[in-house]
Design an enzyme around this catalytic site. Sequence first.
Site, PDB file in Angstrom:
ATOM      1  N   ALA A   1       1.705   8.913   4.660  1.00  0.00           N
ATOM      2  CA  ALA A   1       2.108   8.922   6.067  1.00  0.00           C
ATOM      3  C   ALA A   1       3.464   9.583   6.249  1.00  0.00           C
ATOM      4  O   ALA A   1       3.660  10.401   7.157  1.00  0.00           O
ATOM      5  CB  ALA A   1       2.135   7.494   6.600  1.00  0.00           C
TER       6      ALA A   1
ATOM      7  N   GLY B   1       0.789   4.044  -1.623  1.00  0.00           N
ATOM      8  CA  GLY B   1       0.152   5.359  -1.568  1.00  0.00           C
ATOM      9  C   GLY B   1      -0.104   5.800  -0.140  1.00  0.00           C
ATOM     10  O   GLY B   1       0.169   6.951   0.233  1.00  0.00           O
ATOM     11  N   ASP B   2      -0.611   4.891   0.682  1.00  0.00           N
ATOM     12  CA  ASP B   2      -0.850   5.202   2.088  1.00  0.00           C
ATOM     13  C   ASP B   2       0.458   5.522   2.805  1.00  0.00           C
ATOM     14  O   ASP B   2       0.543   6.463   3.602  1.00  0.00           O
ATOM     15  CB  ASP B   2      -1.534   4.026   2.778  1.00  0.00           C
ATOM     16  CG  ASP B   2      -2.966   3.833   2.330  1.00  0.00           C
ATOM     17  OD1 ASP B   2      -3.795   4.698   2.646  1.00  0.00           O
ATOM     18  OD2 ASP B   2      -3.254   2.831   1.678  1.00  0.00           O
ATOM     19  N   THR B   3       1.480   4.714   2.548  1.00  0.00           N
ATOM     20  CA  THR B   3       2.745   4.901   3.250  1.00  0.00           C
ATOM     21  C   THR B   3       3.420   6.197   2.844  1.00  0.00           C
ATOM     22  O   THR B   3       3.982   6.913   3.688  1.00  0.00           O
ATOM     23  CB  THR B   3       3.674   3.703   2.978  1.00  0.00           C
ATOM     24  OG1 THR B   3       2.981   2.495   3.316  1.00  0.00           O
ATOM     25  CG2 THR B   3       4.923   3.788   3.811  1.00  0.00           C
TER      26      THR B   3
ATOM     27  N   SER C   1       0.846  -1.201   0.000  1.00  0.00           N
ATOM     28  CA  SER C   1       0.000   0.000   0.000  1.00  0.00           C
ATOM     29  C   SER C   1       0.880   1.249   0.000  1.00  0.00           C
ATOM     30  O   SER C   1       0.894   2.039   0.940  1.00  0.00           O
ATOM     31  CB  SER C   1      -0.913  -0.022   1.228  1.00  0.00           C
ATOM     32  OG  SER C   1      -1.690  -1.197   1.248  1.00  0.00           O
TER      33      SER C   1
END
Length: 406
Positions: free
Chosen positions: A182, A177-179, A175
């Site tokens: 973040a 994009g999420d990381t 994932s």
Amino acid sequence: MSSSQRSLSGSPAALDGVRVIEMGQLIAGPFAGKTLGEFGAEVIKIEPPGAGDPLRNWRMIKEGTSVWWQVQSRNKRSIALDLRTADGQAVARRLIAEADVLIENFRPGTLEGWGMGYDSLREINPRLIMLRISGYGQSGPYRDLPGFGSIGEAMGGLRHLTGEPGRVPVRCGISIGDTLAALHGVIGVLMALYHRDANGGAGQVIDVALHEAVFNVMESLVPEYSAFGQVREAAGSALPGIAPSNAYRCNDGYVLIAGNGDSIFRRLMAVIGRDDLADDPVLANNAGRVARVAELDDAIGAWTAQRCAQDVLGTLSAARVPAGKIYSAKDIVEDPHYRAREMIVRQTTRDGYDIDVPGIVPKLASTPGAIRSPAPRLGDDTDAILRQFRYSDAEIGVLRNKGAIE
């Protein structure tokens, strides 16, 4: 604001004294909280009563909890608090009033609907730094659309470049994009903390959109389109515009070889017995090599196909040509370099079993990160946190009877 915390080395933690309230769920917000917690921040994670953060039940489960959870939530404490209730919201505001950072990754407008928009919260805590991670950001025409990391990867341009030419775009396998969102959020928090403490103590909002975090790492994608009308396309394992650099088949798998420096290229050609290519003046620079990349890939591939990966890597290492094996999880765990740099760490979970987990990045010489505590069970710290914020046992009992806490 928090009590002093120390890394395993005994030195002060880089974020000693920083208190973080984490309202995020799943990946983006919690990964930001994880990173801050690894460097000493006190992270209080608010979870909904009942099932808690859905990540607890994602992917592979051991002893009733996802092993992913054991990494994502280490160094955090859990309070099971129902933010949909007035009592739960009142508790949250009390915690936030004494926090340095609030992390949330709800759909824009959710906190405002609970009476916890930034304008309201800064009235009770002018020093508050609020990290808001969402699909499309807190403004713009797409603001209210639901957005996950995979959609951010697509809109940010990454998915268009992944996979083989002419085939369906593929996910990179994690994932990302999420990381990326973040990590951009963590950068924002650190800058906001510095600015607050150096310039009068005022907090601010950090607005991170998933697609923008992806777009920010897309290198020359837009400048190439602007200058040349060139739309970069998927190129498989190759590195477009830089040659030779690709994955090459051996007789027992693949290796990556990056022979794209001028002197490296000459050494690589000497190793594979192609002095004719090494001495070709047209191939002396990258532009010439890019024009003949298929020829070069064929020459390198013909050499690797006759050898095992270990032989190829050993030969190229001796010639100072960058090359590497494509690692699986098994390769990573068994690699001595990972162990030597403490990137594989044995951890005992709250459920009592031992598990290998990733170590901490980056490595700070004077204030290194640390795993101070394993990931919590849901609501493990509810009562202790409330007492820390001066709730009496009687008040805790009332909140529990009302269903605001678990």
